[in-house]
Motif scaffolding. Structure first.
Motif, PDB file in Angstrom:
ATOM      1  N   GLU A  29     -28.073  -9.860  71.475  1.00 18.00           N
ATOM      2  CA  GLU A  29     -27.787 -11.059  70.686  1.00 18.00           C
ATOM      3  C   GLU A  29     -28.532 -11.347  69.643  1.00 18.00           C
ATOM      4  N   GLY A  30     -30.013 -11.168  69.863  1.00 15.66           N
ATOM      5  CA  GLY A  30     -31.011 -11.348  68.619  1.00 15.66           C
ATOM      6  C   GLY A  30     -30.758 -10.310  67.685  1.00 15.66           C
ATOM      7  N   LEU A  31     -30.481  -9.208  67.793  1.00 21.45           N
ATOM      8  CA  LEU A  31     -30.066  -8.091  66.776  1.00 21.45           C
ATOM      9  C   LEU A  31     -28.804  -8.513  66.131  1.00 21.45           C
ATOM     10  N   ALA A  32     -27.799  -8.950  66.628  1.00 22.81           N
ATOM     11  CA  ALA A  32     -26.660  -9.394  65.984  1.00 22.81           C
ATOM     12  C   ALA A  32     -26.796 -10.631  65.095  1.00 22.81           C
ATOM     13  N   VAL A  33     -27.620 -11.412  65.659  1.00 21.98           N
ATOM     14  CA  VAL A  33     -27.847 -12.979  64.878  1.00 21.98           C
ATOM     15  C   VAL A  33     -28.721 -12.326  63.673  1.00 21.98           C
ATOM     16  N   SER A  34     -29.586 -11.485  63.878  1.00 19.73           N
ATOM     17  CA  SER A  34     -30.312 -10.922  62.805  1.00 19.73           C
ATOM     18  C   SER A  34     -29.590 -10.383  61.520  1.00 19.73           C
ATOM     19  N   THR A  35     -28.571  -9.869  61.820  1.00 21.05           N
ATOM     20  CA  THR A  35     -27.823  -9.099  61.234  1.00 21.05           C
ATOM     21  C   THR A  35     -27.012 -10.139  60.312  1.00 21.05           C
ATOM     22  N   SER A  36     -26.539 -10.906  61.231  1.00 17.34           N
ATOM     23  CA  SER A  36     -25.590 -12.033  60.714  1.00 17.34           C
ATOM     24  C   SER A  36     -26.468 -12.832  59.628  1.00 17.34           C
ATOM     25  N   ALA A  37     -27.777 -13.029  59.759  1.00 22.72           N
ATOM     26  CA  ALA A  37     -28.505 -13.745  59.024  1.00 22.72           C
ATOM     27  C   ALA A  37     -28.478 -13.229  57.522  1.00 22.72           C
ATOM     28  N   GLY A  38     -28.751 -11.940  57.576  1.00 27.80           N
ATOM     29  CA  GLY A  38     -28.801 -10.992  56.488  1.00 27.80           C
ATOM     30  C   GLY A  38     -27.394 -11.103  55.603  1.00 27.80           C
ATOM     31  N   GLU A  39     -26.311 -10.969  56.400  1.00 26.25           N
ATOM     32  CA  GLU A  39     -25.102 -11.178  55.936  1.00 26.25           C
ATOM     33  C   GLU A  39     -24.814 -12.291  55.030  1.00 26.25           C
ATOM     34  N   TYR A  40     -25.249 -13.349  55.878  1.00 25.91           N
ATOM     35  CA  TYR A  40     -24.864 -14.750  55.251  1.00 25.91           C
ATOM     36  C   TYR A  40     -25.773 -14.859  53.903  1.00 25.91           C
ATOM     37  N   LEU A  41     -27.092 -14.483  53.870  1.00 20.33           N
ATOM     38  CA  LEU A  41     -27.845 -14.184  52.640  1.00 20.33           C
ATOM     39  C   LEU A  41     -26.911 -13.574  51.607  1.00 20.33           C
ATOM     40  N   LEU A  42     -26.562 -12.439  51.852  1.00 31.00           N
ATOM     41  CA  LEU A  42     -25.867 -11.669  51.029  1.00 31.00           C
ATOM     42  C   LEU A  42     -24.509 -12.380  50.253  1.00 31.00           C
ATOM     43  N   ASN A  43     -23.798 -12.857  51.211  1.00 28.99           N
ATOM     44  CA  ASN A  43     -22.528 -13.562  50.827  1.00 28.99           C
ATOM     45  C   ASN A  43     -23.128 -14.586  50.153  1.00 28.99           C
ATOM     46  N   LYS A  44     -24.174 -15.449  50.011  1.00 29.33           N
ATOM     47  CA  LYS A  44     -24.429 -16.322  49.455  1.00 29.33           C
ATOM     48  C   LYS A  44     -25.207 -16.148  48.190  1.00 29.33           C
ATOM     49  N   LYS A  45     -25.728 -14.744  47.954  1.00 29.05           N
ATOM     50  CA  LYS A  45     -26.190 -14.183  46.910  1.00 29.05           C
ATOM     51  C   LYS A  45     -27.581 -14.525  46.640  1.00 29.05           C
ATOM     52  N   ILE A  46     -28.159 -14.702  47.889  1.00 26.92           N
ATOM     53  CA  ILE A  46     -29.547 -15.009  47.872  1.00 26.92           C
ATOM     54  C   ILE A  46     -30.283 -13.791  48.358  1.00 26.92           C
ATOM     55  N   MET A  47     -30.971 -13.241  47.544  1.00 26.49           N
ATOM     56  CA  MET A  47     -31.615 -11.841  47.551  1.00 26.49           C
ATOM     57  C   MET A  47     -33.210 -11.951  47.630  1.00 26.49           C
ATOM     58  N   PRO A  48     -33.954 -11.819  48.485  1.00 28.89           N
ATOM     59  CA  PRO A  48     -35.274 -11.745  48.922  1.00 28.89           C
ATOM     60  C   PRO A  48     -35.867 -10.610  47.963  1.00 28.89           C
TER      61      PRO A  48
END
Length: 135
Positions: A29-48
């Motif tokens: 679950e933690g691995l999936a949530v981490s991936t989802s967090a990255g996808e969320y940032l990408l979709n919002k065009k927030i790029m560290p």
């Protein structure tokens, strides 16, 4: 730095293979949530431009999964031993030391420090930064 993203590592196993807190892995679950967090940032065009993470395994895995979902090089991740078990003042000091050329910084670490850090550096009032969440 203009944008700061404070993220708590995602959900972890209760125990590590080596018996240390430092070596605990993320759960499925933690691995999936981490991936989802990255996808969320990408979709919002927030790029560290940089990811600063505790070197504890669970935080490093969280940072790696976020980076992979964002499509950024893993070399962009800086693992710092000082974040593990640090007080919020120490983490704030590490953040302040980041090069001014960095526009967006994602910092990955642990509670209770990261909940306290959010309270210190933002107007967001939270009781608890839950595993895998970010502000």
């Amino acid at each position: 730095m203009k944008t700061l993203i404070i993220m708590r590592h995602a959900k972890t196993e209760m125990y590590s293979i080596d018996g240390t807190d430092f070596g605990r892995h993320l759960t499925t679950e933690g691995l999936a949530v981490s991936t989802s967090a990255g996808e969320y940032l990408l979709n919002k065009k927030i790029m560290p431009n940089r990811i600063l993470s505790s070197s504890a395994l669970r935080a490093a895995q969280t940072a790696q999964k976020v980076a992979l979902a964002l499509g950024v090089e893993e070399s962009m991740i800086e693992l710092d031993d000082a974040i593990y078990n640090a007080a919020e003042k120490k983490v704030a000091s590490l953040i302040s030391a980041v090069d001014d050329k960095i526009d967006t910084l994602l910092v990955v670490g642990h509670n209770p420090t990261f909940t306290k850090l959010v309270r210190k550096v933002s107007e967001v009032r939270i009781d608890n930064l839950t595993p895998g969440s970010f502000i």
